[in-house]
Design a protein around this motif. Structure first.
Motif, PDB file in Angstrom:
ATOM      1  N   UNK A 186       0.832  -1.209   0.000  1.00  0.00           N
ATOM      2  CA  UNK A 186       0.000   0.000   0.000  1.00  0.00           C
ATOM      3  C   UNK A 186       0.861   1.251   0.000  1.00  0.00           C
ATOM      4  N   UNK A 187       1.924   1.263   0.807  1.00  0.00           N
ATOM      5  CA  UNK A 187       2.809   2.424   0.846  1.00  0.00           C
ATOM      6  C   UNK A 187       3.521   2.602  -0.497  1.00  0.00           C
ATOM      7  N   UNK A 188       3.887   1.492  -1.130  1.00  0.00           N
ATOM      8  CA  UNK A 188       4.527   1.595  -2.441  1.00  0.00           C
ATOM      9  C   UNK A 188       3.553   2.168  -3.472  1.00  0.00           C
ATOM     10  N   UNK A 189       2.285   1.796  -3.376  1.00  0.00           N
ATOM     11  CA  UNK A 189       1.275   2.377  -4.273  1.00  0.00           C
ATOM     12  C   UNK A 189       1.181   3.885  -4.055  1.00  0.00           C
ATOM     13  N   UNK A 190       1.232   4.317  -2.808  1.00  0.00           N
ATOM     14  CA  UNK A 190       1.208   5.746  -2.514  1.00  0.00           C
ATOM     15  C   UNK A 190       2.426   6.460  -3.061  1.00  0.00           C
ATOM     16  N   UNK A 191       3.596   5.850  -2.915  1.00  0.00           N
ATOM     17  CA  UNK A 191       4.824   6.448  -3.444  1.00  0.00           C
ATOM     18  C   UNK A 191       4.735   6.606  -4.956  1.00  0.00           C
ATOM     19  N   UNK A 192       4.210   5.596  -5.633  1.00  0.00           N
ATOM     20  CA  UNK A 192       4.096   5.679  -7.090  1.00  0.00           C
ATOM     21  C   UNK A 192       3.061   6.713  -7.520  1.00  0.00           C
ATOM     22  N   UNK A 233      -2.297  12.352   2.207  1.00  0.00           N
ATOM     23  CA  UNK A 233      -3.282  11.396   2.706  1.00  0.00           C
ATOM     24  C   UNK A 233      -3.072   9.987   2.195  1.00  0.00           C
ATOM     25  N   UNK A 234      -1.869   9.673   1.756  1.00  0.00           N
ATOM     26  CA  UNK A 234      -1.565   8.354   1.205  1.00  0.00           C
ATOM     27  C   UNK A 234      -1.051   7.386   2.268  1.00  0.00           C
ATOM     28  N   UNK A 235      -0.702   7.891   3.435  1.00  0.00           N
ATOM     29  CA  UNK A 235      -0.219   7.052   4.534  1.00  0.00           C
ATOM     30  C   UNK A 235      -0.298   7.855   5.817  1.00  0.00           C
ATOM     31  N   UNK A 236      -0.293   7.159   6.941  1.00  0.00           N
ATOM     32  CA  UNK A 236      -0.245   7.812   8.241  1.00  0.00           C
ATOM     33  C   UNK A 236       1.147   7.635   8.836  1.00  0.00           C
ATOM     34  N   UNK A 237       1.453   8.474   9.819  1.00  0.00           N
ATOM     35  CA  UNK A 237       2.739   8.322  10.498  1.00  0.00           C
ATOM     36  C   UNK A 237       2.850   6.948  11.147  1.00  0.00           C
ATOM     37  N   UNK A 238       1.750   6.446  11.684  1.00  0.00           N
ATOM     38  CA  UNK A 238       1.773   5.134  12.338  1.00  0.00           C
ATOM     39  C   UNK A 238       2.082   4.024  11.334  1.00  0.00           C
ATOM     40  N   UNK A 239       1.484   4.114  10.168  1.00  0.00           N
ATOM     41  CA  UNK A 239       1.772   3.107   9.134  1.00  0.00           C
ATOM     42  C   UNK A 239       3.237   3.162   8.706  1.00  0.00           C
ATOM     43  N   UNK A 240       3.745   4.349   8.548  1.00  0.00           N
ATOM     44  CA  UNK A 240       5.138   4.487   8.119  1.00  0.00           C
ATOM     45  C   UNK A 240       6.085   3.978   9.197  1.00  0.00           C
ATOM     46  N   UNK A 241       5.822   4.317  10.448  1.00  0.00           N
ATOM     47  CA  UNK A 241       6.670   3.822  11.535  1.00  0.00           C
ATOM     48  C   UNK A 241       6.664   2.296  11.586  1.00  0.00           C
ATOM     49  N   UNK A 242       5.478   1.704  11.444  1.00  0.00           N
ATOM     50  CA  UNK A 242       5.390   0.248  11.463  1.00  0.00           C
ATOM     51  C   UNK A 242       6.127  -0.389  10.300  1.00  0.00           C
ATOM     52  N   UNK A 243       6.010   0.225   9.143  1.00  0.00           N
ATOM     53  CA  UNK A 243       6.691  -0.304   7.961  1.00  0.00           C
ATOM     54  C   UNK A 243       8.209  -0.216   8.115  1.00  0.00           C
ATOM     55  N   UNK A 244       8.704   0.929   8.564  1.00  0.00           N
ATOM     56  CA  UNK A 244      10.148   1.071   8.745  1.00  0.00           C
ATOM     57  C   UNK A 244      10.676   0.073   9.770  1.00  0.00           C
ATOM     58  N   UNK A 245       9.900  -0.184  10.818  1.00  0.00           N
ATOM     59  CA  UNK A 245      10.326  -1.171  11.817  1.00  0.00           C
ATOM     60  C   UNK A 245      10.417  -2.562  11.198  1.00  0.00           C
ATOM     61  N   UNK A 246       9.450  -2.927  10.347  1.00  0.00           N
ATOM     62  CA  UNK A 246       9.476  -4.234   9.702  1.00  0.00           C
ATOM     63  C   UNK A 246      10.646  -4.349   8.736  1.00  0.00           C
ATOM     64  N   UNK A 247      10.932  -3.256   8.004  1.00  0.00           N
ATOM     65  CA  UNK A 247      12.067  -3.265   7.079  1.00  0.00           C
ATOM     66  C   UNK A 247      13.366  -3.448   7.844  1.00  0.00           C
TER      67      UNK A 247
END
Length: 279
Positions: free
Chosen positions: A164-170, A230-244
């Motif tokens: 989902x985050x990659x879709x937002x980036x694109x 509005x393509x992502x929230x800070x919480x989603x980004x923090x969670x994604x970076x932690x998983x990466x």
């Protein structure tokens, strides 16, 4: 890399150097393989377009030797201190808007450039114009639409969030004028531009430590824009970076399409240019 002022991944941001290093780790081997197959050798004159990091220009400089020439251009040359000291000519240049630099060149190369340049047709013409008859153009560009997932194995919620985050980036890239299906058209475009002996291949890793580094740097670089749009929230980004950073994701890149062709030798359009240097 060459781009207009709307380029999303600004080379002046702190994460740019990290991205350059990761892209080098991921794609230099493939790029250098194409150079070697083309026969790049002592005395060649090379133009590296939208150079970004210094690794490709440095490889070319070593291969062409003191009798050759390597010109590295970009709209932002803040990275070029090391390259300039190693004998690479550096020029601030917008390949889509400025006249091509004085040539002719035996090799013109651009990697991850034209997909972002809104004046990509003009840029392609400029690069071809700069070739000597018989000279080689090698264009390497991503095709995000060909394989849109950063986690091809979308087996759980963390992978779904990454995609989902990659879709937002694109989406941000599209808003800035990027052509996300450009890579696949390169062979046809090179033929239509009059090049001969056109070929192409594709390469992309699906799991690599460098993919993790690239993703973390990219997300940090565009974080504020993702949230503001509005393509992502800070919480989603923090969670994604932690998983990466925990290494729990098998991250891929977009396919890199490499297409190459030669300028015909019988057109005579550059007969008045300087002769090739002695070898």
């Amino acid at each position: 890399m060459d781009q207009d002022e709307g380029y999303l991944l600004d080379n002046r941001q702190a994460e740019a150097g990290t991205r350059f290093d990761a892209l080098s780790a991921l794609f230099d081997t493939s790029t250098f393989r194409h150079f070697a197959s083309a026969g790049v050798a002592e005395g060649w004159r090379c133009w590296e377009v939208g150079a970004g990091g210094p690794s490709v220009a440095a490889w070319l400089r070593e291969r062409v030797g003191p009798g050759g020439r390597v010109l590295a251009t970009d709209i932002d040359v803040s990275w070029t201190g090391t390259a300039a000291t190693e004998g690479v000519e550096v020029l601030r240049h917008d390949v889509g808007r400025d006249a091509p630099p004085p040539g002719p060149f035996d090799l013109v190369h651009a990697r991850l450039v034209l997909v972002h340049v809104t004046e990509r047709d003009a840029a392609l013409r400029a690069m071809i114009h700069a070739l000597r008859p018989g000279g080689l153009l090698l264009v390497e560009d991503a095709d995000p639409a060909l394989q849109p997932l950063i986690c091809p194995d979308e087996h759980g919620p963390e992978q779904e969030r990454a995609n989902r985050l990659r879709t937002g980036f694109r989406e941000l890239l599209r808003q800035r004028g990027a052509d996300l299906s450009y890579g696949r058209r390169l062979p046809r475009l090179l033929r239509e531009a009059g090049l001969v002996d056109v070929e192409a291949d594709a390469y992309f890793p699906i799991t690599s430590p460098a993919c993790d580094v690239l993703e973390a740097a990219t997300v940090r670089q565009v974080r504020d824009k993702l949230v503001a749009a509005g393509l992502a929230t800070d919480e989603e980004i923090d969670g994604h970076l932690a998983a990466v950073e925990a290494g729990r994701l098998d991250l891929a890149t977009s396919p890199m399409i490499s297409a190459w062709g030669r300028r015909p030798t019988g057109d005579g359009s550059q007969s008045a240019q300087p002769p090739r240097p002695s070898r």
